[in-house]
Design a protein around this motif. Structure first.
Motif, short mmCIF file in Angstrom:
data_model
loop_
_atom_site.label_atom_id
_atom_site.label_comp_id
_atom_site.label_asym_id
_atom_site.label_seq_id
_atom_site.Cartn_x
_atom_site.Cartn_y
_atom_site.Cartn_z
N PRO A 75 1.09 0.01 6.72
CA PRO A 75 1.45 -1.39 6.97
C PRO A 75 0.64 -2.40 6.18
N LEU A 76 -0.69 -2.26 6.13
CA LEU A 76 -1.48 -3.23 5.39
C LEU A 76 -1.11 -3.24 3.92
N ALA A 77 -0.95 -2.07 3.32
CA ALA A 77 -0.58 -1.99 1.92
C ALA A 77 0.78 -2.63 1.68
N VAL A 78 1.73 -2.37 2.57
CA VAL A 78 3.07 -2.95 2.44
C VAL A 78 2.99 -4.47 2.52
N GLU A 79 2.22 -4.98 3.46
CA GLU A 79 2.11 -6.44 3.62
C GLU A 79 1.46 -7.08 2.40
N LEU A 80 0.42 -6.45 1.86
CA LEU A 80 -0.24 -7.02 0.68
C LEU A 80 0.71 -7.09 -0.51
#
Length: 860
Positions: free
Chosen positions: A380-385
């Protein structure tokens, strides 16, 4: 038999959308048929569900039927006319009376037809008993039409007052609280069901959500906690994101549940005492960075058999009874799947639309987006970034640049694959920033628990004492927020606090060291906090005191981190400036014992020898006062004599006043120097203009006056001090002075005045959840009960106060001990040794907060 749905402490089933509040209607059937129709119509008009016998036949005996109906209802409405109702062959009372008895614990509305000349004597006795017992009133009505109007109005009021009101905090604890995530959770249906299922099992005490940073552990934990909250006495969120030292974990837990550090007992023991017997849930977030504290939390669980822990961590804790729930990445689309159906794509689209509202998943973007989230492993964090970049980089370009970044490899080869992917994604996002963004991100990493805009402007802009800076922080910070590297959070006062996820902060801290800016940035950070502390110290005594306390509470982690850094790097001047202006705040937050060791360490620093006289004096006074607080009066006296002499020579009225007061506390109360020292201390503090300090020193003077029987002096000083404490918005100090004023009135023989003052003081003690203060209040209440001839009640109150002091591990100040000894002797004379001991034991079992409620009729 099942308990009624409204019974306190019983877990409630989460209602499906078709369910409405159920109103059980109790009355005789034939006699009051018209009234029942009127009540049914009134309930239906409010879009509630009437629960009545006549609304459908059921193949069950009447008694089983009404008991089952009642167990599933939320509100009880009783209507009474002339008849007592049917009594079954194996029943001692009618079904009408049985229903009323079973409704205890539910909100009840009772209506009595008036006049009713033919009323059955058994019904008349029942109604007289209900009115005599109190707790619920009976409303007269003349006819069905009037009854319908009364029921509709009363239900409307009940709904607004009872069912929309937040659940009150348990006695002595803060109200439960869970932060509200800014965006909805994507998918996680299966994981949520697993976690809530575990938490629904009373045998499960510890649930740990594990996975790499940025996987979504916190979001899932909050959703699970919110789902099970209705079945708990309290749910509290313990945020450890700003905690770096295992020793600070107990304070973070205590702060979350509303327990202040008091006395000498370990803080988690005090928390356990408050939670024992309650169905509590603690959500402990980010435990991995202080994993050494896990055994302490396990010990807390062992002392609280009904408490559960829901923990987020990057690794399992390896504790007995631990239930590990690994959190996996979001599902990504397979090659032949519809991309829009995959949760990872759903998250990408949602975040992309925040950055660019016109973004849509089209035939042109679906393929690149699907490949992007696959390359990012659905983290999720990578996708959001990545999604945060769509305004400047369309998905196809994002994919091309991201491919190159992730193919560079990661120097940390021993890091798990998912962690490497996250770090590489953060590095990629960081590399896309301009120089201003990189500089600001690196510099803000020194903030232990986020920062406000004013801190960001000083720390991030490279601004020194001359006010010069090398970048526009506001514009650059907005860019970091837009790219999801920094997140603004609502603090409740309208000013956001800007935070990084721990993985991002750790990455930014590495960049700060690479830039060679760490020391200079930390100096700006600590100096800014010292200036903030000086401003707050002045503001705590004025009309904005509550706002300043809220700001200092938000800065606790940073203030303590800056203080430790100043000591570790031999900056005694900075260490004293960080602490000296905030004495009243450290005291109110129960942090003085934690400061004692740091004060001694600061005095031992080589740089302490070069402290200017004012700071050297404050450091010496702080060391002495903390030694007295910890029971070492002898070694404090020599330090204080030097402080008094120095403060007189420099005419420092504030320091002189506090040093004289501390010197008085280092002496025996019978010492003839005590009263003159305290009187001079008050004069000097009045001259300094610090009203709060006058109030605090006045509290000490009042204790000596009361112990000596000087009621006139006690009234005079306590009245002035209480007004000053109220002006400084210090409820804790005002409550203690209210206790003193009540005792003065009692010693003067004015019992009504003493009780009125105690009512005010108890309300403040409940608000501050100050257990030691509550113990003092209980002893004054005991003295009042003794004066009123209620000897057994007085013994219970003393027992509850003793239990509170034992819990905290604190002793009374000597003047207070003399008063307590007199009270104990009077109780023994009135009850005998055995009676006094039995009463105290009953009070100890009752507990301090319950004893206050028993004596004064419940929470204010």
């Amino acid at each position: 038999m099942a308990a009624p749905a409204g019974t306190p402490g019983m877990p409630r089933t989460i209602a499906t959308p078709d369910q409405r509040l159920r109103v059980f209607v109790s009355s005789t059937l034939e006699e009051l048929a018209a009234e029942r129709r009127a009540v049914r119509d009134a309930v239906a008009r409010l879009r509630l569900t009437p629960v009545m016998f006549e609304l459908g036949a059921r193949p069950h005996p009447p008694r089983d039927l009404y008991r089952a109906y009642l167990a599933q209802s939320d509100v009880f409405v009783g209507v009474y006319g002339d008849r007592y109702g049917w009594v079954g062959p194996d029943m001692a009372v009618s079904g009408l009376e049985d229903e009323l008895e079973l409704s205890g614990g539910m909100p009840r509305l009772l209506y009595v037809r008036t006049p009713a000349p033919g009323r059955d004597p058994r019904l008349a006795r029942l109604l007289e008993r209900v009115q005599a017992e109190g707790g619920v009133s009976t409303t007269p009505y003349r006819d069905p039409a009037e009854l319908g109007e009364l029921v509709a109005d009363d239900l409307a009021v009940l709904l607004s007052e009872r069912f929309t009101r937040s659940v009150p905090a348990p006695p002595g604890l803060a109200a439960g609280w869970l932060p509200t995530p800014p965006t909805p959770m994507v998918d996680r249906t299966a994981e949520l069901a697993t976690v809530t299922g575990l938490l629904g099992d009373p045998a499960v005490r510890l649930v740990v959500l594990t996975g790499p940073g940025g996987i979504g552990k916190t979001r899932l934990a909050l959703a699970a906690a919110a789902a099970v909250e209705p079945g708990r006495d309290g749910v509290w969120f313990v945020d450890l994101s700003g905690v770096r030292d295992r020793a600070d974990v107990p304070a973070a837990v205590a702060e979350a549940v509303g327990v202040s550090a008091e006395g000498s007992r370990p803080l988690l023991d005090q928390v356990a005492d408050r939670l024992a017997g309650r169905r509590a849930l603690l959500v402990v977030d980010n435990l991995e960075q202080v994993a050494g504290a896990a055994p302490d939390l396990a010990a807390l669980l062992a002392r609280c058999p009904l408490t559960q822990l829901l923990v987020t961590s990057r690794a399992v804790l390896r504790l007995r009874g631990e239930h590990d729930v690994p959190i996996e990445p979001l599902r990504t689309p397979a090659a032949d799947d519809d991309p829009g159906s995959a949760p990872a794509v759903e998250l990408f689209v949602a975040r992309a639309r925040q950055a660019d509202p016109s973004f849509a998943l089209t035939a042109a973007t679906a393929g690149p987006v699907a490949e992007l989230v696959r390359r990012l492993d659905g983290l999720p964090l990578a996708v959001e970034l990545a999604a945060a970049r769509v305004r400047t980089l369309p998905p196809r370009l994002l994919l091309a640049r991201l491919d190159r970044a992730l193919d560079l490899g990661d120097p940390d080869v021993d890091v798990p694959d998912r962690q490497r992917t996250l770090r590489s994604t953060i590095a990629w996002s960081h590399d896309l920033l301009d120089e201003r963004g990189r500089a600001l991100l690196a510099r803000l990493s020194v903030c232990a628990d986020g920062c406000t805009l004013d801190t960001a402007e000083v720390v991030g802009a490279g601004r020194g004492e001359d006010g010069a800076g090398d970048l526009d922080v506001l514009e650059t910070l907005s860019d970091l927020v837009g790219h999801s590297l920094v997140t603004p959070t609502d603090t409740g006062d309208g000013e956001p606090r800007f935070r990084m996820l721990e993985l991002v902060r750790a990455f930014a801290a590495e960049r700060l060291r690479e830039r060679g800016e760490e020391e200079a940035t930390r100096v700006r950070w600590a100096q800014h906090l010292a200036r903030l502390g000086a401003e707050a110290g002045a503001g705590l005594g004025g009309p904005a005191a509550r706002l300043w306390r809220d700001r200092l509470d938000a800065e606790t982690a940073d203030l303590r981190a800056a203080l430790r850094w100043a000591v570790a790097t031999d900056r005694a001047d900075l260490a004293v400036r960080l602490t000296a202006p905030l004495v009243r705040w450290w005291w109110a937050r129960g942090l003085l014992p934690a400061m004692a060791g740091l004060a001694e360490q600061t005095a031992a620093l080589p740089s302490a020898a070069a402290l200017p006289p004012d700071l050297a004096g404050r450091l010496a006074w702080a060391r002495a006062a903390l030694r007295i607080a910890l029971g070492d009066r002898a070694s404090a006296a020599g330090l204080l004599d030097g402080v008094v002499d120095d403060a007189r020579r420099r005419d420092d009225a504030w320091l002189l006043g506090h040093a004289l007061g501390a010197r008085a506390m280092s002496l025996s109360p019978a010492d003839p120097r005590v009263v003159p020292l305290l009187d001079e201390a008050l004069d000097q503090l009045r001259r300094s203009g610090d009203g709060w300090s006058v109030a605090f020193s006045g509290m000490l003077r009042v204790g000596v006056a009361l112990a000596g029987g000087d009621v006139t002096a006690a009234e005079r000083v306590a009245g002035e001090a209480r007004e000053l404490a109220a002006a400084a918005a210090d409820d804790q100090l005002a409550a203690l002075l209210g206790d003193a004023l009540a005792l003065a009135a009692l010693l003067a023989g004015d019992l009504p005045r003493a009780r009125a003052r105690l009512d005010e003081a108890v309300a403040l003690h409940r608000r501050t959840r100050d257990l030691e203060g509550a113990a003092t209040c209980l002893e004054v209440l005991a003295a009042l009960a003794l004066a009123e001839g209620r000897h057994a009640a007085a013994a219970r109150l003393v027992g509850a106060a003793d239990a509170a002091r034992t819990t905290l591990g604190v002793a009374r100040w000597s003047p207070h001990q003399a008063l307590a000894d007199r009270l104990r002797e009077a109780l023994r004379a009135a009850l005998g040794d055995d009676g006094e001991a039995r009463g105290r034991a009953a009070g100890a079992a009752l507990g301090p907060w319950a004893a206050l409620d028993e004596e004064l009729g419940g929470p204010s």
